[in-house]
Write a protein that holds these residues in place. Sequence first.
Motif, PDB file in Angstrom:
ATOM      1  N   SER A 107     -21.980  84.288 -38.186  1.00 30.26           N
ATOM      2  CA  SER A 107     -22.070  83.285 -39.248  1.00 30.26           C
ATOM      3  C   SER A 107     -20.712  82.684 -39.586  1.00 30.26           C
ATOM      4  O   SER A 107     -20.635  81.591 -40.142  1.00 30.26           O
ATOM      5  N   LEU A 224     -24.757  92.624 -56.842  1.00 32.91           N
ATOM      6  CA  LEU A 224     -25.506  92.611 -55.582  1.00 32.91           C
ATOM      7  C   LEU A 224     -24.605  93.159 -54.488  1.00 32.91           C
ATOM      8  O   LEU A 224     -23.448  92.739 -54.356  1.00 32.91           O
ATOM      9  N   THR A 226     -24.818  94.103 -50.235  1.00 33.66           N
ATOM     10  CA  THR A 226     -25.601  94.011 -49.003  1.00 33.66           C
ATOM     11  C   THR A 226     -24.649  93.990 -47.819  1.00 33.66           C
ATOM     12  O   THR A 226     -23.472  93.635 -47.977  1.00 33.66           O
ATOM     13  N   ASP A 228     -25.173  92.042 -45.334  1.00 33.82           N
ATOM     14  CA  ASP A 228     -25.420  90.737 -44.721  1.00 33.82           C
ATOM     15  C   ASP A 228     -24.531  89.689 -45.390  1.00 33.82           C
ATOM     16  O   ASP A 228     -24.728  89.344 -46.561  1.00 33.82           O
ATOM     17  N   ALA A 230     -24.350  86.507 -44.880  1.00 32.75           N
ATOM     18  CA  ALA A 230     -25.072  85.288 -45.230  1.00 32.75           C
ATOM     19  C   ALA A 230     -25.719  85.411 -46.606  1.00 32.75           C
ATOM     20  O   ALA A 230     -25.731  84.453 -47.392  1.00 32.75           O
ATOM     21  N   SER A 231     -26.233  86.594 -46.928  1.00 31.77           N
ATOM     22  CA  SER A 231     -26.849  86.806 -48.244  1.00 31.77           C
ATOM     23  C   SER A 231     -25.795  86.792 -49.343  1.00 31.77           C
ATOM     24  O   SER A 231     -26.034  86.271 -50.445  1.00 31.77           O
ATOM     25  N   MET A 234     -24.890  83.186 -49.979  1.00 35.86           N
ATOM     26  CA  MET A 234     -25.927  82.501 -50.741  1.00 35.86           C
ATOM     27  C   MET A 234     -25.868  82.889 -52.211  1.00 35.86           C
ATOM     28  O   MET A 234     -26.003  82.031 -53.108  1.00 35.86           O
ATOM     29  N   ALA A 235     -25.629  84.174 -52.494  1.00 30.81           N
ATOM     30  CA  ALA A 235     -25.535  84.631 -53.883  1.00 30.81           C
ATOM     31  C   ALA A 235     -24.329  84.016 -54.571  1.00 30.81           C
ATOM     32  O   ALA A 235     -24.387  83.645 -55.753  1.00 30.81           O
TER      33      ALA A 235
END
Length: 309
Positions: A107, A224, A226, A228, A230-231, A234-235
Amino acid sequence: MNQITDLNDLRLFAEVVEHGSFTSAARDLGVQTSKLSRRIRALEEELGVRLLNRTSRSLSLTETGRQFHQHCLALVAESKAAKDVIDRTRSEPQGTVRISCPVGLLSSGVSEIVARYVEENPHVHVLIDATNRRVDVVEEGLDFAIRVRLPPLVDTDLAVRQLGLSIQILVASPDLGARHPVPESIEALREWPTLSMANSSEKFVWNLLDADGQSMSWNHQPRLATDDLASLRMAALRGIGVAMLPRELVDADIQAGKLRHILPELASTPGLVHAIFPSRRGMVPAVRHLLDALVAGFEELNGKWQGGV
């Protein structure tokens, strides 16, 4: 003895021995038998020794000829290897390249570099195993695996080529920034919600360097977590919290005003993006050229941030 000036004579001698007769060798080489015989005779005269025992029905090596023949074979093999180097360099990349790459790194720019490479090389197929696990390039039949590690790299029996650097920076959305005072130090972020990469210990620490190269660690409890990227991006875009993300991943967002680079004097220790592969020997053009494309791609990405932390 004068130095041998025509190495082709050594190749012709090896061909005669391989075929077992002048006639057969001459036919395969597309030359006259008499001419081939004269060349080998001239070679013997130049060396001052007899290499072949000749009769009307048979051809055999003398003891000196047998030893000389071994060196001729080695010379022929080396000349073919030298030509192969040139052929591989000039040949058009083709075939299938199998690689492994962490999801987040794809990414952060690798996917775009690979896509551009595939577009420019229509005879190459690239198979990417997008995974964060540590792969075994030999056991899994991969041409190479891309990894990011902090220096120094661990010693390995595999070949390693550095592709570029990956640096993580602190970013937040303009909406989130509007709800909090502009931070002047890392301590000011205690009033900000944060995001983080997940880990098994559930202890979340940002390790950063300041403009003077001094290291610092900052503990936080993210809203949050994670594994990932990408997540996380986005957050961050949705204003959920401050995130530390690869600058390659968020460069376009910063340029578009969707994210802001906060505390720009702070950044992570540069990670070394590198490829590991079984050996440099026998590497086909498609693999070598893809590695070259990755190096050039990371130079372009890193060049956008020259002069930054």
